[in-house]
Design a protein around this motif. Structure first.
Motif, PDB file in Angstrom:
ATOM      1  N   PHE A 141       0.797  -1.225   0.000  1.00 32.31           N
ATOM      2  CA  PHE A 141       0.000   0.000   0.000  1.00 32.31           C
ATOM      3  C   PHE A 141       0.834   1.281   0.000  1.00 32.31           C
ATOM      4  CE2 PHE A 141      -2.399  -3.302   2.234  1.00 32.31           C
ATOM      5  CZ  PHE A 141      -3.555  -3.343   1.465  1.00 32.31           C
ATOM      6  N   ALA A 142       2.050   1.230   0.526  1.00 34.10           N
ATOM      7  CA  ALA A 142       2.780   2.484   0.723  1.00 34.10           C
ATOM      8  C   ALA A 142       4.273   2.228   0.804  1.00 34.10           C
ATOM      9  CB  ALA A 142       2.297   3.172   1.999  1.00 34.10           C
ATOM     10  N   SER A 143       5.034   3.337   0.674  1.00 32.82           N
ATOM     11  CA  SER A 143       6.481   3.268   0.829  1.00 32.82           C
ATOM     12  C   SER A 143       6.967   4.548   1.487  1.00 32.82           C
ATOM     13  CB  SER A 143       7.170   3.084  -0.525  1.00 32.82           C
ATOM     14  OG  SER A 143       6.958   4.213  -1.348  1.00 32.82           O
ATOM     15  N   LEU A 144       8.098   4.445   2.173  1.00 33.11           N
ATOM     16  CA  LEU A 144       8.664   5.603   2.851  1.00 33.11           C
ATOM     17  C   LEU A 144      10.175   5.543   2.786  1.00 33.11           C
ATOM     18  CD1 LEU A 144       7.813   7.299   6.159  1.00 33.11           C
ATOM     19  CD2 LEU A 144      10.051   6.241   5.950  1.00 33.11           C
ATOM     20  N   SER A 145      10.790   6.723   2.608  1.00 37.55           N
ATOM     21  CA  SER A 145      12.243   6.855   2.663  1.00 37.55           C
ATOM     22  C   SER A 145      12.561   8.108   3.464  1.00 37.55           C
ATOM     23  CB  SER A 145      12.833   6.962   1.250  1.00 37.55           C
ATOM     24  OG  SER A 145      14.220   7.224   1.307  1.00 37.55           O
ATOM     25  N   GLU A 146      13.437   7.963   4.446  1.00 39.56           N
ATOM     26  CA  GLU A 146      13.800   9.092   5.310  1.00 39.56           C
ATOM     27  C   GLU A 146      15.304   9.042   5.536  1.00 39.56           C
ATOM     28  OE1 GLU A 146      11.803  11.208   9.222  1.00 39.56           O
ATOM     29  OE2 GLU A 146      11.692   9.039   9.010  1.00 39.56           O
ATOM     30  N   LYS A 147      15.961  10.204   5.398  1.00 40.74           N
ATOM     31  CA  LYS A 147      17.418  10.213   5.512  1.00 40.74           C
ATOM     32  C   LYS A 147      17.898  11.502   6.164  1.00 40.74           C
ATOM     33  CE  LYS A 147      19.878  10.566   1.710  1.00 40.74           C
ATOM     34  NZ  LYS A 147      20.528  10.154   0.446  1.00 40.74           N
ATOM     35  N   SER A 148      18.883  11.348   7.057  1.00 44.02           N
ATOM     36  CA  SER A 148      19.514  12.489   7.714  1.00 44.02           C
ATOM     37  C   SER A 148      21.015  12.436   7.459  1.00 44.02           C
ATOM     38  CB  SER A 148      19.244  12.454   9.228  1.00 44.02           C
ATOM     39  OG  SER A 148      19.938  13.505   9.888  1.00 44.02           O
ATOM     40  N   THR A 149      21.585  13.571   7.049  1.00 42.96           N
ATOM     41  CA  THR A 149      23.033  13.701   6.859  1.00 42.96           C
ATOM     42  C   THR A 149      23.549  14.653   7.930  1.00 42.96           C
ATOM     43  OG1 THR A 149      22.785  13.382   4.477  1.00 42.96           O
ATOM     44  CG2 THR A 149      24.866  14.325   5.242  1.00 42.96           C
ATOM     45  N   PHE A 150      24.660  14.295   8.578  1.00 42.80           N
ATOM     46  CA  PHE A 150      25.115  15.096   9.707  1.00 42.80           C
ATOM     47  C   PHE A 150      26.601  14.879   9.972  1.00 42.80           C
ATOM     48  CE2 PHE A 150      23.646  11.002  11.248  1.00 42.80           C
ATOM     49  CZ  PHE A 150      24.642  10.613  12.127  1.00 42.80           C
ATOM     50  N   THR A 151      27.155  15.736  10.818  1.00 44.74           N
ATOM     51  CA  THR A 151      28.491  15.549  11.368  1.00 44.74           C
ATOM     52  C   THR A 151      28.351  15.388  12.877  1.00 44.74           C
ATOM     53  OG1 THR A 151      28.835  17.939  11.596  1.00 44.74           O
ATOM     54  CG2 THR A 151      29.576  16.913   9.542  1.00 44.74           C
ATOM     55  N   VAL A 152      29.454  15.059  13.541  1.00 45.80           N
ATOM     56  CA  VAL A 152      29.438  14.888  14.993  1.00 45.80           C
ATOM     57  C   VAL A 152      30.587  15.676  15.601  1.00 45.80           C
ATOM     58  CG1 VAL A 152      29.539  13.247  16.902  1.00 45.80           C
ATOM     59  CG2 VAL A 152      28.471  12.569  14.753  1.00 45.80           C
ATOM     60  N   LYS A 153      30.272  16.462  16.650  1.00 37.97           N
ATOM     61  CA  LYS A 153      31.302  17.222  17.358  1.00 37.97           C
ATOM     62  C   LYS A 153      31.025  17.136  18.847  1.00 37.97           C
ATOM     63  CE  LYS A 153      33.549  21.750  17.620  1.00 37.97           C
ATOM     64  NZ  LYS A 153      33.570  23.140  17.094  1.00 37.97           N
ATOM     65  N   ASN A 154      32.022  16.677  19.590  1.00 38.17           N
ATOM     66  CA  ASN A 154      31.880  16.538  21.047  1.00 38.17           C
ATOM     67  C   ASN A 154      30.633  15.729  21.408  1.00 38.17           C
ATOM     68  OD1 ASN A 154      34.202  18.115  21.467  1.00 38.17           O
ATOM     69  ND2 ASN A 154      33.006  20.006  21.415  1.00 38.17           N
ATOM     70  N   HIS A 155      30.416  14.643  20.676  1.00 33.69           N
ATOM     71  CA  HIS A 155      29.316  13.705  20.906  1.00 33.69           C
ATOM     72  C   HIS A 155      27.948  14.296  20.568  1.00 33.69           C
ATOM     73  CE1 HIS A 155      32.309  11.239  22.872  1.00 33.69           C
ATOM     74  NE2 HIS A 155      32.597  12.245  23.687  1.00 33.69           N
ATOM     75  N   GLN A 156      27.907  15.446  19.908  1.00 35.74           N
ATOM     76  CA  GLN A 156      26.648  16.085  19.534  1.00 35.74           C
ATOM     77  C   GLN A 156      26.442  15.980  18.025  1.00 35.74           C
ATOM     78  OE1 GLN A 156      24.048  17.609  21.290  1.00 35.74           O
ATOM     79  NE2 GLN A 156      23.099  17.702  19.247  1.00 35.74           N
ATOM     80  N   ILE A 157      25.276  15.499  17.624  1.00 35.41           N
ATOM     81  CA  ILE A 157      24.932  15.432  16.206  1.00 35.41           C
ATOM     82  C   ILE A 157      24.631  16.830  15.681  1.00 35.41           C
ATOM     83  CG2 ILE A 157      23.111  14.697  14.611  1.00 35.41           C
ATOM     84  CD1 ILE A 157      22.980  12.078  16.166  1.00 35.41           C
ATOM     85  N   ILE A 158      25.207  17.157  14.524  1.00 34.97           N
ATOM     86  CA  ILE A 158      24.983  18.446  13.874  1.00 34.97           C
ATOM     87  C   ILE A 158      24.416  18.163  12.485  1.00 34.97           C
ATOM     88  CG2 ILE A 158      26.026  20.626  13.146  1.00 34.97           C
ATOM     89  CD1 ILE A 158      28.301  20.011  15.129  1.00 34.97           C
ATOM     90  N   PRO A 159      23.090  18.178  12.332  1.00 35.40           N
ATOM     91  CA  PRO A 159      22.493  17.838  11.035  1.00 35.40           C
ATOM     92  C   PRO A 159      22.761  18.903   9.984  1.00 35.40           C
ATOM     93  CG  PRO A 159      20.801  18.583  12.561  1.00 35.40           C
ATOM     94  CD  PRO A 159      22.071  18.487  13.348  1.00 35.40           C
ATOM     95  N   THR A 160      22.933  18.468   8.746  1.00 36.62           N
ATOM     96  CA  THR A 160      23.100  19.391   7.619  1.00 36.62           C
ATOM     97  C   THR A 160      21.972  19.265   6.614  1.00 36.62           C
ATOM     98  OG1 THR A 160      24.496  17.756   6.480  1.00 36.62           O
ATOM     99  CG2 THR A 160      25.612  19.418   7.840  1.00 36.62           C
ATOM    100  N   HIS A 161      21.364  18.086   6.542  1.00 34.98           N
ATOM    101  CA  HIS A 161      20.309  17.862   5.545  1.00 34.98           C
ATOM    102  C   HIS A 161      19.391  16.739   6.020  1.00 34.98           C
ATOM    103  CE1 HIS A 161      18.827  16.101   1.574  1.00 34.98           C
ATOM    104  NE2 HIS A 161      18.347  17.328   1.588  1.00 34.98           N
ATOM    105  N   TYR A 162      18.090  16.942   5.826  1.00 35.24           N
ATOM    106  CA  TYR A 162      17.093  15.925   6.167  1.00 35.24           C
ATOM    107  C   TYR A 162      16.102  15.817   5.014  1.00 35.24           C
ATOM    108  CZ  TYR A 162      12.805  13.974   8.163  1.00 35.24           C
ATOM    109  OH  TYR A 162      11.671  13.228   8.378  1.00 35.24           O
ATOM    110  N   LEU A 163      15.771  14.584   4.620  1.00 33.73           N
ATOM    111  CA  LEU A 163      14.849  14.366   3.501  1.00 33.73           C
ATOM    112  C   LEU A 163      13.837  13.297   3.870  1.00 33.73           C
ATOM    113  CD1 LEU A 163      13.997  14.851   0.532  1.00 33.73           C
ATOM    114  CD2 LEU A 163      15.640  13.055  -0.108  1.00 33.73           C
ATOM    115  N   TYR A 164      12.555  13.614   3.663  1.00 35.33           N
ATOM    116  CA  TYR A 164      11.456  12.677   3.897  1.00 35.33           C
ATOM    117  C   TYR A 164      10.641  12.550   2.621  1.00 35.33           C
ATOM    118  CZ  TYR A 164       6.866  11.006   5.500  1.00 35.33           C
ATOM    119  OH  TYR A 164       5.697  10.308   5.642  1.00 35.33           O
ATOM    120  N   GLN A 165      10.402  11.317   2.183  1.00 39.92           N
ATOM    121  CA  GLN A 165       9.582  11.057   1.005  1.00 39.92           C
ATOM    122  C   GLN A 165       8.693   9.859   1.277  1.00 39.92           C
ATOM    123  OE1 GLN A 165      13.058  10.784  -1.742  1.00 39.92           O
ATOM    124  NE2 GLN A 165      11.964  12.275  -2.996  1.00 39.92           N
TER     125      GLN A 165
END
Length: 244
Positions: free
Chosen positions: A76-100
């Motif tokens: 019935f359906a499909s989903l794709s979700e992706k996050s691109t990020f870096t890490v500094k001092n154990h903290q995620i720093i996202p640069t791009h997020y895509l949901y389809q």
């Protein structure tokens, strides 16, 4: 709840190979999480019962960035979700997020671009981009799962997160409970139970189980709503990936 929201919920929560004995939290505590690909099975109950399988992958790219993705589909359906990020001092720093997603002929897409030089995020939904200010340490609604794991790995006891989503900065809060032994396809696993606490007013109950033995991987999730609707997510398989 529409099928788009069902798939989105599965993705936020979330290689038919057996689990690798080498996959454990034996690496340096100063390193980020181990790259992997995992398959989860999900059972959704809302009048009818629907089963979905989704694949979650964490990988490190040659340029030093990380990618975290979730894909799921059925008839019935499909989903794709992706996050691109870096890490500094154990903290995620996202640069791009895509949901389809696509469900019953209807398609949806949302895309976020993070500009940390200005502390702003551009949100593009239905080709109508807009901008908003964000505070440091804001993450997207997919990579927050990794931030929880990293914070557990670092022994933190504060699990409050700022999420850029839908034109707002939302505050998601979690509470760590006791460690429990749960049954999985890999046998009995010791896992830390956590609950989400910012949605109690809506009569929703969401619980997560993270396994320290497997680098604090999410191995189980349950979600219940007023009226009896529920979701259950269980890990089925796991494969460790090499770092580039």
């Amino acid at each position: 709840m529409g099928i788009h929201k069902i798939f989105a919920f599965i993705a936020v929560s979330l290689l038919t190979l057996p689990i690798s004995p080498a996959y454990s939290a034996t690496s340096s505590q100063d390193s980020f999480l181990t790259p992997y690909s995992a398959v989860y099975s999900t059972i959704w109950k809302k009048g009818i019962t629907m089963k979905v399988k989704g694949t979650q992958t964490l990988s490190k790219q040659a340029n030093g960035t990380w990618q975290f993705s979730f894909t799921a589909d059925n008839f019935f359906a499909s989903l794709s979700e992706k996050s691109t990020f870096t890490v500094k001092n154990h903290q995620i720093i996202p640069t791009h997020y895509l949901y389809q997603s696509s469900a019953l002929g209807k398609k949806r897409k949302a895309e976020l671009f993070f500009d940390w030089t200005k502390n702003r995020v551009r949100n593009d939904i239905k080709n109508k981009p807009w901008n908003m200010s964000i505070k440091p340490n804001t993450v997207d609604k997919l990579s927050v799962q990794l931030q929880i794991r990293e914070d557990l790995k670092q022994g933190k006891d504060n699990f409050d997160y700022l999420i850029a989503d839908g034109g707002y900065t939302k505050n998601w809060r979690f509470k760590r409970l006791k460690t429990e032994n749960i049954e999985t396809k890999f046998g009995e696993i010791s896992a830390i139970k956590m609950i989400r606490t910012d949605n109690k007013d809506s009569n929703k109950q969401t619980s997560f189980w993270f396994a320290p033995k497997y680098d604090y991987l999410l191995v189980k999730l349950t979600h219940k709503e007023k009226g009896g609707d529920s979701y259950t997510l269980d890990i089925e398989s796991l494969k460790v990936l090499a770092k580039h």
